[in-house]
Write a protein that holds these residues in place. Structure first.
Motif, PDB file in Angstrom:
ATOM      1  N   GLY A 185       0.817  -1.218   0.000  1.00 24.53           N
ATOM      2  CA  GLY A 185       0.000   0.000   0.000  1.00 24.53           C
ATOM      3  C   GLY A 185       0.845   1.261   0.000  1.00 24.53           C
ATOM      4  N   GLN A 186       1.928   1.259   0.733  1.00 19.57           N
ATOM      5  CA  GLN A 186       2.829   2.420   0.759  1.00 19.57           C
ATOM      6  C   GLN A 186       3.448   2.649  -0.622  1.00 19.57           C
ATOM      7  N   ASP A 201       5.807   9.110  -7.876  1.00 20.28           N
ATOM      8  CA  ASP A 201       7.161   8.547  -7.753  1.00 20.28           C
ATOM      9  C   ASP A 201       7.159   7.089  -8.215  1.00 20.28           C
ATOM     10  N   ARG A 202       7.027   6.930  -9.506  1.00 19.63           N
ATOM     11  CA  ARG A 202       6.932   5.610 -10.131  1.00 19.63           C
ATOM     12  C   ARG A 202       8.174   4.759  -9.881  1.00 19.63           C
ATOM     13  N   GLU A 203       9.337   5.383  -9.996  1.00 18.49           N
ATOM     14  CA  GLU A 203      10.592   4.628  -9.840  1.00 18.49           C
ATOM     15  C   GLU A 203      10.770   4.101  -8.420  1.00 18.49           C
ATOM     16  N   GLU A 204      10.504   4.927  -7.422  1.00 17.13           N
ATOM     17  CA  GLU A 204      10.640   4.467  -6.038  1.00 17.13           C
ATOM     18  C   GLU A 204       9.597   3.390  -5.723  1.00 17.13           C
ATOM     19  N   ALA A 205       8.398   3.554  -6.243  1.00 15.40           N
ATOM     20  CA  ALA A 205       7.367   2.525  -6.054  1.00 15.40           C
ATOM     21  C   ALA A 205       7.829   1.209  -6.659  1.00 15.40           C
ATOM     22  N   ARG A 206       8.366   1.277  -7.871  1.00 10.37           N
ATOM     23  CA  ARG A 206       8.864   0.072  -8.545  1.00 10.37           C
ATOM     24  C   ARG A 206      10.004  -0.561  -7.750  1.00 10.37           C
ATOM     25  N   ALA A 216       2.266  -8.206  -7.746  1.00  4.60           N
ATOM     26  CA  ALA A 216       2.500  -8.240  -9.197  1.00  4.60           C
ATOM     27  C   ALA A 216       1.479  -7.374  -9.933  1.00  4.60           C
ATOM     28  N   HIS A 217       0.239  -7.373  -9.459  1.00  4.67           N
ATOM     29  CA  HIS A 217      -0.826  -6.564 -10.056  1.00  4.67           C
ATOM     30  C   HIS A 217      -0.430  -5.084 -10.052  1.00  4.67           C
ATOM     31  N   TYR A 218       0.098  -4.619  -8.935  1.00  7.82           N
ATOM     32  CA  TYR A 218       0.485  -3.209  -8.847  1.00  7.82           C
ATOM     33  C   TYR A 218       1.862  -2.952  -9.444  1.00  7.82           C
ATOM     34  N   MET A 219       2.743  -3.939  -9.412  1.00  2.37           N
ATOM     35  CA  MET A 219       4.059  -3.781 -10.041  1.00  2.37           C
ATOM     36  C   MET A 219       3.902  -3.545 -11.536  1.00  2.37           C
TER      37      MET A 219
END
Length: 180
Positions: free
Chosen positions: A19-20, A29-34, A57-60
């Protein structure tokens, strides 16, 4: 007088961390999330909780820049969900109407929670195929999304998915030169 207390369900740290990462992604911040999701994927491993693997995986997939990578992650999410639903240990078949939970170590998740992912997973995979100009595969996934959305209870989630399925169908039809 004896007091009975209900014990609170233990906090699911993995879902909190997913969730975070989702909040980071939605905040731009797509890169940090990834990066966070990738580290968590390594931590969970291939035999981790099916609900966690599916959710992650769904959110990745949403954090990917390349449509082929997005498809790979969406397929991993579907594989985790399907693997749990179809591969039960011998003697553990659910009875009709029974709410099954994920087996194995870690938190327990209702089977219904995994099943609720199916329409969205098929829709996302259809969109991935459409982005890769694989129209026949996209249409096949849309059919699967339509079937699985009918298994959901009426409500906003179900209607939102139905609307998204129809929008993608229209987009695919227009791209193929078909007008409704």
């Amino acid at each position: 007088m004896v007091e009975t207390r209900r014990e609170a369900a233990p906090e699911d740290g993995v879902l909190t961390r997913i969730g975070q990462a989702i909040m980071l992604h939605r905040g731009g911040d797509r890169e940090e999330a990834r990066n966070r999701l990738s580290a968590l994927w390594q931590e969970i491993g291939p035999h981790g909780d099916a609900f966690h693997r599916c959710t992650l995986a769904h959110y990745m997939a949403d954090t990917q820049d390349d449509p082929r990578d997005e498809l790979d992650w969406d397929l991993r999410a579907l594989e985790a969900a399907e693997g749990f639903v179809t591969e039960r240990p011998a003697g553990s078949a659910a009875t009709p109407g029974e709410s099954r939970v994920a087996d194995g170590p870690g938190p327990r998740h209702p089977l219904v929670a995994l099943r609720a992912f199916f329409p969205s997973l098929h829709l996302n995979i259809a969109a991935d195929y459409a982005a890769l100009d694989r129209t026949a595969d996209a249409r096949a996934q849309l059919r699967r999304a339509r079937v699985s959305v009918n298994a959901l209870a009426d409500g906003e989630y179900r209607q939102g998915l139905r609307d998204a399925i129809e929008r993608l169908q229209l987009r695919i039809d227009r791209a193929a030169g078909h007008t409704p």
